[in-house]
Write an enzyme that holds these catalytic residues in place. Structure first.
Site, mmCIF file in Angstrom:
data_model
loop_
_atom_site.group_PDB
_atom_site.id
_atom_site.type_symbol
_atom_site.label_atom_id
_atom_site.label_comp_id
_atom_site.label_asym_id
_atom_site.label_seq_id
_atom_site.Cartn_x
_atom_site.Cartn_y
_atom_site.Cartn_z
ATOM 1 N N LYS A 13 21.639 5.460 22.971
ATOM 2 C CA LYS A 13 22.708 5.418 23.990
ATOM 3 C C LYS A 13 24.042 5.839 23.394
ATOM 4 O O LYS A 13 24.759 6.665 23.948
ATOM 5 C CB LYS A 13 22.869 3.990 24.571
ATOM 6 C CG LYS A 13 21.623 3.376 25.144
ATOM 7 C CD LYS A 13 21.886 1.978 25.684
ATOM 8 C CE LYS A 13 22.258 0.927 24.656
ATOM 9 N NZ LYS A 13 21.151 0.578 23.724
ATOM 10 N N ARG A 88 23.939 -5.631 31.103
ATOM 11 C CA ARG A 88 22.774 -5.967 30.301
ATOM 12 C C ARG A 88 21.973 -7.121 30.872
ATOM 13 O O ARG A 88 21.026 -7.590 30.259
ATOM 14 C CB ARG A 88 23.232 -6.384 28.909
ATOM 15 C CG ARG A 88 22.813 -5.397 27.864
ATOM 16 C CD ARG A 88 23.236 -6.001 26.568
ATOM 17 N NE ARG A 88 24.034 -5.033 25.897
ATOM 18 C CZ ARG A 88 23.653 -4.431 24.785
ATOM 19 N NH1 ARG A 88 22.545 -4.729 24.207
ATOM 20 N NH2 ARG A 88 24.416 -3.555 24.240
ATOM 21 N N ARG A 127 19.778 2.928 10.594
ATOM 22 C CA ARG A 127 21.075 3.397 11.085
ATOM 23 C C ARG A 127 22.176 3.148 10.059
ATOM 24 O O ARG A 127 22.202 2.130 9.369
ATOM 25 C CB ARG A 127 21.434 2.657 12.383
ATOM 26 C CG ARG A 127 22.890 2.909 12.816
ATOM 27 C CD ARG A 127 23.190 2.445 14.210
ATOM 28 N NE ARG A 127 22.544 1.195 14.558
ATOM 29 C CZ ARG A 127 22.292 0.821 15.794
ATOM 30 N NH1 ARG A 127 22.642 1.585 16.797
ATOM 31 N NH2 ARG A 127 21.704 -0.328 16.031
ATOM 32 N N ARG A 160 25.042 -1.971 9.913
ATOM 33 C CA ARG A 160 25.522 -2.987 10.857
ATOM 34 C C ARG A 160 24.906 -4.347 10.533
ATOM 35 O O ARG A 160 23.729 -4.430 10.207
ATOM 36 C CB ARG A 160 25.118 -2.579 12.275
ATOM 37 C CG ARG A 160 26.286 -2.130 13.114
ATOM 38 C CD ARG A 160 25.851 -1.497 14.412
ATOM 39 N NE ARG A 160 25.133 -2.401 15.300
ATOM 40 C CZ ARG A 160 24.763 -2.063 16.537
ATOM 41 N NH1 ARG A 160 25.047 -0.860 17.006
ATOM 42 N NH2 ARG A 160 24.126 -2.920 17.297
ATOM 43 N N ARG A 171 16.922 -8.850 19.188
ATOM 44 C CA ARG A 171 17.627 -8.029 20.187
ATOM 45 C C ARG A 171 16.634 -7.353 21.129
ATOM 46 O O ARG A 171 16.899 -7.203 22.316
ATOM 47 C CB ARG A 171 18.507 -6.986 19.479
ATOM 48 C CG ARG A 171 19.771 -7.620 18.868
ATOM 49 C CD ARG A 171 20.412 -6.765 17.791
ATOM 50 N NE ARG A 171 20.698 -5.412 18.223
ATOM 51 C CZ ARG A 171 20.771 -4.358 17.409
ATOM 52 N NH1 ARG A 171 20.591 -4.512 16.114
ATOM 53 N NH2 ARG A 171 21.043 -3.181 17.895
HETATM 54 P P1 AP5 Z 1 22.192 4.702 18.562
HETATM 55 O O1 AP5 Z 1 22.702 5.877 19.306
HETATM 56 O O2 AP5 Z 1 23.128 3.967 17.674
HETATM 57 O O3 AP5 Z 1 21.423 3.710 19.585
HETATM 58 P P2 AP5 Z 1 21.972 2.719 20.695
HETATM 59 O O4 AP5 Z 1 21.094 2.882 21.893
HETATM 60 O O5 AP5 Z 1 23.433 2.869 20.861
HETATM 61 O O6 AP5 Z 1 21.559 1.343 20.022
HETATM 62 P P3 AP5 Z 1 22.410 0.029 19.728
HETATM 63 O O7 AP5 Z 1 21.649 -0.702 18.654
HETATM 64 O O8 AP5 Z 1 23.849 0.337 19.483
HETATM 65 O O9 AP5 Z 1 22.256 -0.726 21.035
HETATM 66 P P4 AP5 Z 1 22.401 -2.212 21.208
HETATM 67 O O10 AP5 Z 1 22.258 -2.204 22.639
HETATM 68 O O11 AP5 Z 1 21.456 -3.134 20.560
HETATM 69 O O12 AP5 Z 1 23.762 -2.577 20.442
HETATM 70 P P5 AP5 Z 1 25.237 -2.754 20.992
HETATM 71 O O13 AP5 Z 1 26.172 -2.271 19.980
HETATM 72 O O14 AP5 Z 1 25.303 -2.172 22.346
HETATM 73 O O15 AP5 Z 1 20.916 5.196 17.718
HETATM 74 C C1 AP5 Z 1 20.204 4.283 16.873
HETATM 75 C C2 AP5 Z 1 19.790 4.982 15.564
HETATM 76 O O16 AP5 Z 1 18.822 5.994 15.860
HETATM 77 C C3 AP5 Z 1 20.931 5.716 14.836
HETATM 78 O O17 AP5 Z 1 20.708 5.637 13.469
HETATM 79 C C4 AP5 Z 1 20.822 7.171 15.326
HETATM 80 O O18 AP5 Z 1 21.309 8.087 14.374
HETATM 81 C C5 AP5 Z 1 19.317 7.304 15.523
HETATM 82 N N1 AP5 Z 1 18.953 8.189 16.641
HETATM 83 C C6 AP5 Z 1 19.635 8.356 17.827
HETATM 84 N N2 AP5 Z 1 18.995 9.229 18.626
HETATM 85 C C7 AP5 Z 1 17.849 9.596 17.954
HETATM 86 C C8 AP5 Z 1 16.763 10.461 18.264
HETATM 87 N N3 AP5 Z 1 16.707 11.121 19.436
HETATM 88 N N4 AP5 Z 1 15.787 10.603 17.342
HETATM 89 C C9 AP5 Z 1 15.828 9.927 16.160
HETATM 90 N N5 AP5 Z 1 16.843 9.107 15.809
HETATM 91 C C10 AP5 Z 1 17.833 8.922 16.695
HETATM 92 O O19 AP5 Z 1 25.333 -4.332 21.103
HETATM 93 C C11 AP5 Z 1 25.405 -5.134 19.947
HETATM 94 C C12 AP5 Z 1 25.609 -6.602 20.334
HETATM 95 O O20 AP5 Z 1 26.831 -6.762 21.076
HETATM 96 C C13 AP5 Z 1 24.522 -7.209 21.248
HETATM 97 O O21 AP5 Z 1 23.418 -7.647 20.534
HETATM 98 C C14 AP5 Z 1 25.313 -8.349 21.894
HETATM 99 O O22 AP5 Z 1 25.438 -9.438 21.020
HETATM 100 C C15 AP5 Z 1 26.698 -7.723 22.098
HETATM 101 N N6 AP5 Z 1 26.778 -7.051 23.409
HETATM 102 C C16 AP5 Z 1 26.922 -5.704 23.632
HETATM 103 N N7 AP5 Z 1 26.950 -5.438 24.958
HETATM 104 C C17 AP5 Z 1 26.830 -6.642 25.589
HETATM 105 C C18 AP5 Z 1 26.768 -7.034 26.963
HETATM 106 N N8 AP5 Z 1 26.819 -6.133 27.971
HETATM 107 N N9 AP5 Z 1 26.631 -8.356 27.238
HETATM 108 C C19 AP5 Z 1 26.571 -9.282 26.260
HETATM 109 N N10 AP5 Z 1 26.606 -8.982 24.935
HETATM 110 C C20 AP5 Z 1 26.743 -7.660 24.615
HETATM 111 MG MG MG Z 2 25.110 1.664 20.369
#
Ligand code: AP5
Ligand code: MG
Ligand code: ZN
Length: 221
Positions: A13, A88, A127, A160, A171
């Site tokens: 994403k 979410r 990552r 991270r 997660r």
């Molecule tokens: P990346 O693009 O970083 O993936 P992502 O979908 O953004 O994954 P996240 O881990 O950031 O999502 P998340 O939802 O768990 O974390 P968030 O920060 O939102 O890609 C991942 C890896 O794969 C990278 O290394 C990239 O290079 C690689 N990659 C990408 N595309 C690829 C491809 N096509 N092929 C191969 N490799 C690829 O949330 C973190 C925390 O914040 C949550 O756990 C929660 O505690 C809090 N939080 C965030 N939002 C909320 C909410 N709405 N409500 C409550 N708590 C929240």
């Molecule tokens: Mg992300």
């Protein structure tokens, strides 16, 4: 265009939102990124969210919803936004509906990045994120030109805190229990589009851009 990017942790994403934001100028709004910045700065918000993030749990809805409400009413969101990682759960989705209704605006599309759950752990564990500019890399799938150094700004790459295998597993469970039901929620509203995230980054971007063209045509009608 007002868009939501939906998908499990590691689906890509953030990677895709960065690329589309650069091309379109739409602000990329990620509560996860905002929370991590707050933790780094040691602000009140950072103190509130840290324990939940470290455990791989969702931050309480009242905190997240107020952060998003403040952010999407900023002037730079006048032409739209990309919400990456919000909503979410059902409560957040209903709150977003209310925010849109209050402003007399529509949410135009929800892009669901489909990736088989078994490859997601490797995506997160491998990552690396730039401490300077936040750019995202992967040790195997998207390595920087020089190990441990950001291509964009020369900053150091870090891991991270919540990308340890045990936390990633938690997660993923949170995703399955609380976030996955939103697929059905937005399908019923007729604004969900699926994009396969299980292909190289450039191929995902190509399919995503085709999906966004479809959404644009629908808006124009
Ligand atoms: P990346 O693009 O970083 O993936 P992502 O979908 O953004 O994954 P996240 O881990 O950031 O999502 P998340 O939802 O768990 O974390 P968030 O920060 O939102 O890609 C991942 C890896 O794969 C990278 O290394 C990239 O290079 C690689 N990659 C990408 N595309 C690829 C491809 N096509 N092929 C191969 N490799 C690829 O949330 C973190 C925390 O914040 C949550 O756990 C929660 O505690 C809090 N939080 C965030 N939002 C909320 C909410 N709405 N409500 C409550 N708590 C929240
Ligand atoms: Mg992300
Ligand atoms: Zn950088």
């Amino acid at each position: 265009m007002r868009l939501v990017f939906l998908g499990p942790p590691g689906a890509g994403k953030g990677t895709q939102a960065d690329l589309i934001s650069e091309k379109t100028g739409l602000p990329h709004i990620s509560p996860g990124d905002m929370f991590r910045k707050a933790v780094k700065e040691g602000s009140d918000l950072g103190r509130k969210v840290k324990e939940f993030m470290d455990k791989g749990q969702l931050v309480p809805d009242n905190v997240t919803i107020s952060v998003i409400r403040d952010r999407i009413t900023q002037p730079d969101c006048g032409d739209g936004f990309i919400l990456d990682g919000f909503p979410r759960n059902l409560r957040q989705a209903e709150e977003l509906d209310d925010m849109m209704a209050e402003a007399g605006l529509d949410l135009h599309g929800v892009v669901n990045f489909e990736v088989p759950l078994d490859i997601l752990i490797g995506r997160s564990v491998g990552r690396r994120v730039c401490r300077g500019c936040g750019a995202t890399y992967h040790v195997e799938h998207n390595p920087p030109r020089s190990e441990g150094v950001c291509d964009a700004c020369g900053g150091p790459l870090t891991h991270r805190d919540d990308d340890r295998e045990e936390t990633v597993k938690r997660r993923l469970t949170v995703y399955t229990e609380q976030t996955e039901p939103l697929i059905e929620f937005y399908l019923r509203k007729g604004i969900l589009v699926n994009v396969s995230g299980d292909q190289p980054v450039v191929a995902v971007t190509r399919d995503l851009e085709a999906a966004l063209d479809g959404i644009k045509r629908k808006i124009a009608r």
